[in-house]
Every structure is written in C-alpha cells, then in structure tokens.
Design an enzyme around this catalytic site. Structure first.
Site: not given
Ligand SMILES: *Cc1c(COP(=O)(O)O)cnc(C)c1O
Length: 413
Positions: A198, A223
């Site tokens: 991740d 984001y």
C-alpha cells in the site's frame, strides 16, 4: 549544535531549487498546510483544466468525448504517469476506484494465484481499511482463509508455507516509519507468497521502485501527496509477469476484452485494463492528472531531498523550541527511515492540534494521541517549519489548547 534561526530558514528557502513550485498551488493566505498527507493542496491549473473538461468536452462534445478526447483511455494514461513515480513500467498501473476496493480486487486475485494457502499476513498497526477489507474478503470466501496479524518487525519472520499474500503499507500512517520494501518482498517470495504494497503515504512523497523490489501488487491514493482532490480515484499496480494469470472478482464491463460487443459472457481484457470494473470518473481523473504532472515536473529525487530536509528541520526546531513541553517523537529520528511526515505524541494531542488549526497551522490527529505534521515538499517552505514550531511552542507554553471548544471531537480528525 548551533541554534537554528528564522534567518537560517529564509536562507534555505532562497537556495531551494524547488521553491518555484509553491506558486503553482492555490494556498490560502495565512495558512501553513501540513496535511498534504491527508488531502493534497489544490494546484492552480486544476480549476482551468476542469472548466475545460466540463465546458468543451462534456458540455460541447458530449458523448463523442469518450473517443474524441480520449476519455476511454484516461485511466490508463494517468496510470502510466503514476508508474513513473513508483518504479513501474507503462502498462502496469491503472487509476480506478478507491484504495479499499483495489485492495479487495488484488487480494482476491492474489489468493487465486496461491491456491491451497490460507493466510493473508499483515501487521496489527496497518491502516484499518486495509485490515477491514481483508476480513470482509476472508468472510465472503468462507473457505477458511484468515487474516494473521503480527507486530511490526515480526512480519518477515511470520511468513510461512501457509501464507498466500503479505500486505503492508510502506510508510506507516501514524509514525511515518518506512518498511524495507525490497527485503520484505524477498522474504515473501522466498516462502512462495505474494507481496502487496500500500503506497498511500509513499506515492508522490518519496521515490518508490516497485520493480526493483520485484513487488507483485500495489495500491495507493490519488488524494494525498498526488494532489488529485477530495475522493480522487486510487491506483493499482500489477507486475507485468502476472498479467496473463491475473483474475480479479469485480468483473465489470470496463475490464472486458470487448466492452462494446455487449456479449453475455465476461472475457478479461489483456493487460492492466482487466483490473477495471465500471465507468471511470472523468472529472476526477482529469484533476488527478494535473496533480501527478506537478510531481513529475518536481522530480521525485529532488522532492525526497527537500522532504528529508524539511522533516529534519522540523524535528530539530521542536527540540530547540519546545524541549520540555510533553512532546514525544513517534517518527524515526533518521530521515532515511521516515516518509514525508513527522508525528509527535502528546497526552492532549487532539486539543493541541485544534488550537494549532485555529491559528492556521493545519496538521491532523490520529487516535489515540498522535499529532501528524505532513511535509509535502512541492509547496512547503523551510520558513513554514519555523512558523509552525513557533506556534506549537506558544500553544503548549500558554496552554492555549486547554479550552472546551478544542476538545470537542469532530467526525473527521
Ligand atoms: C488513506 C489511506 C487509505 C484510504 O483508502 P480509501 O479507500 O481511499 O478510503 C488506505 N490505506 C492507507 C494506508 C491510507 O493511508
């Protein structure tokens, strides 16, 4: 060590080769934004680009834009740009869905590549959504798969012949501590397991080299450091060597070999496109592309140098200006072992952060007691570290945080 002064910080800003990038962001007056690790700042070019996509592409050319303006390939095009930031090749990354959903798709695909192995291994302090998605997948499969959680540092030693997939977040979201991507990936492979990284707090924050580490899969946010805007779509990476055997469960038409043949049977597209599910959010993709372009222009190697300098400076200034004010460094002291954030523990961390935010110093708080300060190197100055520490020192010395309004917890911390 000699004291750092405000003039020293100004001199560092004058010598900063990346200083010009700050003007490319629309930052509000009077705000020092240390939360680009949660929601990246707004690039100035984004509004104009979105206006163009809305008026000229959507408004004027309407549905023709899927072909005429390349909407149908935009997820792959932006994926190829992100690939340059994370050490992947063209055709290995696509932008789609959210990080949580991409985790589900890749974990499910990974389990199919490792039949007979029951365990998905992660660390107890991994970001909760990662752990929750694993739990949901294991329950749904109903075949005895399980999430095994170990303490940080114990991961490599816990990989065994039952481990199908090891999944970790490269930069810890609380402490900012980095995992050794190459070493853990190798440990997973040595035991026959797959490795899923991740990169939510890595992409756009530091250079990543997925292929040098031989990673199998990766996901990450649009984001945060990529500056794609609130709820920007996420990305996923599948190493090219897995593309033919890769089968993910959310077999929507956008991942079909011929979506516009409208046949009744699913047949996966070749390559990374089969990781897609439904229709891509074009406005959000267009905004994300602007954010990613800014990082490519900044150059990740230069950005990393500045990021390490900023976080080193912040830690040093906290030691210098608030040595006895109850702050405990949570992040590694050595810059090479942290991402682009610095975290401090304080018993009243939530209220202290609220008092800072009231003064325009925006960081965030992660339960139970961690204050996080993110240093997005594209738009922050050394002077910002100085001003933030000056405010922090004053808030602590004057107990300005000790008010009911600063203790009231909002829904998002
Ligand atoms: C921010 C973050 C996420 C967010 O996932 P969403 O699906 O976008 O909500 C996931 N994992 C990590 C490590 C994160 O930091």
């Amino acid at each position: 060590m000699s004291r750092v002064t405000r003039d020293d910080c100004a001199a560092l800003d004058r010598a900063d080769p990346l200083a010009r990038f700050r003007a490319e962001f629309d930052l509000p007056e009077g705000v020092i934004y240390l939360d680009g690790n949660s929601l990246g700042a707004l690039p100035r070019a984004t509004s104009a680009r979105l206006d163009q996509v809305i008026r000229d592409e959507w408004g004027s050319d309407l549905i023709k834009s899927w072909n005429a303006h390349g909407w149908i390939d935009l997820a792959l095009k932006v994926g190829d740009k992100i690939a340059r930031l994370i050490g992947a090749q063209s055709g290995e990354v696509v932008v789609t869905d959210s990080t949580s959903i991409n985790l589900f798709k890749l974990l499910a695909a990974g389990l199919r590549l490792r039949p007979g192995r029951r365990v998905i291994l992660s660390e107890r302090d991994n970001f909760p959504t990662d752990l929750y998605m694993i739990q949901g997948l294991c329950e749904m499969l109903g075949g005895g798969h399980e999430l095994r959680l170990v303490e940080r540092g114990g991961v490599a030693g816990a990989i065994d012949a039952d481990t199908a997939i090891v999944t970790l977040t490269q930069v810890d979201y609380r402490s900012g501590e980095l995992h050794d991507m190459a070493a853990i990936t190798k440990a997973a492979h040595d035991a026959g397991a797959l490795m899923l990284w991740d990169l939510c707090h890595s992409a756009g924050a530091l250079p990543v080299d997925l292929n040098a580490a031989k990673a199998d899969f990766a996901v990450g946010c649009g984001y945060k450091y990529l500056n794609g805007g609130p709820g920007a779509p996420a990305f996923l990476f599948v190493a090219a060597r897995h593309h033919d055997a890769f089968a993910q469960p959310l077999t929507g038409w956008m991942g079909h070999a011929e979506p516009f043949a409208f046949g009744p049977r699913y047949r996966p597209a070749a390559g990374i496109r089969r990781a897609l599910t439904g229709t891509p959010p074009i406005l959000s993709l267009a905004a994300l592309e602007i954010g990613v372009d800014g990082l490519i222009a900044g150059d990740m190697t230069a950005l990393r140098l500045k990021s390490m300098a900023l976080t080193d400076l912040f830690i040093r200034l906290v030691e210098q200006e608030c040595a006895d004010c109850g702050l405990a460094l949570v992040s590694p002291l050595a810059a090479a072992q942290r991402g682009s954030q610095v975290s401090f523990r304080h018993a009243e961390g939530y209220a202290v952060m609220q008092a800072l935010i009231a003064r325009g110093i925006i960081g965030d708080f992660r339960a139970p007691d961690v204050m996080r300060f993110g240093f997005a190197p594209l738009y922050l100055r050394h002077m910002d570290a100085w001003d933030a520490v000056a405010a922090l020192s004053d808030v602590l010395a004057s107990r300005a945080w000790d008010r009911a309004e600063f203790r009231r917890r909002a829904a998002v911390t």
